[in-house]
Design a protein around this motif. Structure first.
Motif, mmCIF file in Angstrom:
data_model
loop_
_atom_site.group_PDB
_atom_site.id
_atom_site.type_symbol
_atom_site.label_atom_id
_atom_site.label_comp_id
_atom_site.label_asym_id
_atom_site.label_seq_id
_atom_site.Cartn_x
_atom_site.Cartn_y
_atom_site.Cartn_z
ATOM 1 N N ILE A 244 0.841 -1.208 0.000
ATOM 2 C CA ILE A 244 0.000 0.000 0.000
ATOM 3 C C ILE A 244 0.878 1.260 0.000
ATOM 4 C CG2 ILE A 244 -1.650 1.361 1.387
ATOM 5 C CD1 ILE A 244 -3.013 -1.353 2.074
ATOM 6 N N ASN A 245 1.938 1.230 0.816
ATOM 7 C CA ASN A 245 2.872 2.365 0.833
ATOM 8 C C ASN A 245 3.551 2.565 -0.521
ATOM 9 O OD1 ASN A 245 2.423 3.237 3.431
ATOM 10 N ND2 ASN A 245 3.988 1.875 4.303
ATOM 11 N N VAL A 247 2.535 1.633 -3.484
ATOM 12 C CA VAL A 247 1.583 2.122 -4.489
ATOM 13 C C VAL A 247 1.437 3.639 -4.359
ATOM 14 C CG1 VAL A 247 -0.854 2.074 -5.196
ATOM 15 C CG2 VAL A 247 0.329 -0.067 -4.661
ATOM 16 N N LYS A 248 1.325 4.113 -3.115
ATOM 17 C CA LYS A 248 1.151 5.554 -2.896
ATOM 18 C C LYS A 248 2.420 6.327 -3.261
ATOM 19 C CE LYS A 248 -2.501 5.202 0.581
ATOM 20 N NZ LYS A 248 -2.767 4.971 2.025
ATOM 21 N N ILE A 269 -6.272 -3.956 -1.814
ATOM 22 C CA ILE A 269 -5.205 -2.955 -1.969
ATOM 23 C C ILE A 269 -5.615 -1.900 -2.992
ATOM 24 C CG2 ILE A 269 -2.809 -2.570 -2.720
ATOM 25 C CD1 ILE A 269 -2.151 -5.344 -1.553
ATOM 26 N N GLU A 272 -8.101 0.390 -1.307
ATOM 27 C CA GLU A 272 -7.427 1.224 -0.298
ATOM 28 C C GLU A 272 -6.657 2.381 -0.930
ATOM 29 O OE1 GLU A 272 -6.596 1.040 3.228
ATOM 30 O OE2 GLU A 272 -8.520 -0.031 3.288
ATOM 31 N N THR A 273 -6.069 2.152 -2.076
ATOM 32 C CA THR A 273 -5.154 3.127 -2.663
ATOM 33 C C THR A 273 -5.780 3.914 -3.808
ATOM 34 O OG1 THR A 273 -4.324 1.431 -4.179
ATOM 35 C CG2 THR A 273 -3.099 1.747 -2.133
ATOM 36 N N ALA A 275 -6.129 2.707 -6.698
ATOM 37 C CA ALA A 275 -5.575 2.208 -7.960
ATOM 38 C C ALA A 275 -6.623 1.347 -8.666
ATOM 39 C CB ALA A 275 -4.314 1.388 -7.695
#
Ligand SMILES: [Zn+2]
Ligand SMILES: [Zn+2]
Length: 315
Positions: A244-245, A247-248, A269, A272-273, A275
């Protein structure tokens, strides 16, 4: 009948008997060579290469049913007897089919076995995604997804050309021509990948299970997977948080998942992001629909390239 005639007559009978016993085995051999030898293959990439090389001359039997998770397969007794009756059994190896390692010990001498992983270039599996300690593992020392390196597909084609030529020497020239034509298509595909992924905004490839290591390595992409090399692995909480980190941080636009494999975590994921969740076909198997619409390794790899180019914003 005098003695002389009896001897001549006896001689003719003897000649016929000897002649019959002399020629009949040859006749049998000729009849056997009319029926095509059966070749059993485990994974889809082997099925495709075998058909491309053999054309109509051999009976190529795929073992793993269409549209299923190939990692989770093991043969039933009927499928085992089918393999036992084939002249050649070819499997992927490198830990992809644990059932094949056991089965090959029990096969008759009439079934020749090829572990294709012994013939191609392999990547060590040590660098794959973290997972919880003590978790049961279904993969070995090497990453078994080697067919996603197009150079390995070329090698596999050459191996099958030579093996099929031994199996059916009369067709050696045909196999040579078929192999050359298929290798030509693979080389074209490879240059499309090289050109298509040369200049991209983002080179981080996030996939569900770790199937794309060879494709990433061949095309200089950073490969991160949510779960490990086998589709039955469970991701650790830390791994999910790290992804997740990532991706951000890297502004990754797309999380890839696979059709036949549980993708709950990848979808989470993506949610959450923010994407996009997009399917990418690792060619471990194909679906009935894909086969019906004449999809091949070549067409699906083309489709994968389009998705990769879009996800990574390539020029
Ligand atoms: Zn896999
Ligand atoms: Zn693992």
């Amino acid at each position: 009948m005098d003695t002389k005639r009896l001897i001549v007559f006896g001689g003719i009978i003897a000649a016929i008997v000897i002649g019959m016993s002399f020629f009949s085995p040859k006749l049998q051999i000729k009849q056997e060579s009319i029926a095509s030898p059966v070749v059993s293959v485990s994974t889809f990439s082997l099925y495709e290469v075998a058909r491309a090389v053999a054309g109509e001359t051999l009976e190529i039997h795929p073992i793993i049913p269409l549209g299923t998770d190939a990692h989770m397969f093991s043969p039933n007794p009927k499928q085992v007897s089918g393999i036992t009756e084939s002249a050649l059994f070819i499997y992927n190896g490198a830990g992809f089919e644990t059932w094949a390692e056991n089965l090959k010990q029990t096969l008759p001498k009439t079934t020749q076995v090829i572990d294709m992983s012994q013939k191609v270039a392999l990547i060590k599996s040590e660098g794959h995604g973290e997972h919880d300690q003590g978790e049961e593992h279904h993969h070995g020392m090497y990453d078994p997804h080697y067919w996603l390196d197009i150079d390995n597909m070329i090698k596999m084609t050459q191996i099958l050309e030579s093996e099929f030529s031994k199996l059916s020497p009369a067709n050696a020239e045909l196999y040579h021509g078929n192999a050359a034509a298929y290798i030509g298509k693979l080389q074209k595909l490879k240059s499309e990948y090289t050109a298509g992924l040369a200049e991209c905004k983002n080179r981080t490839l996030i996939t569900n299970h770790d199937a794309f290591g060879y494709l990433a390595k061949a095309n200089h992409l950073e490969n991160v997977s949510v779960i490990g090399l086998s589709s039955d692995e469970q991701p650790s909480a830390k791994n999910i948080a790290d992804i997740i980190n990532l991706v951000k941080e890297h502004g990754v636009k797309t999380i890839f998942f696979e059709e036949f494999i549980n993708d709950n975590v990848s979808q989470t994921i993506a949610r959450e992001t923010g994407a996009k969740a997009q399917s990418l076909q690792p060619l471990e198997n194909i679906s009935e629909d894909e086969l019906k619409s004449h999809q091949t390794y070549l067409t699906i790899m083309d489709e994968n390239l389009k998705k990769l180019r879009e996800a990574m914003e390539c020029r």
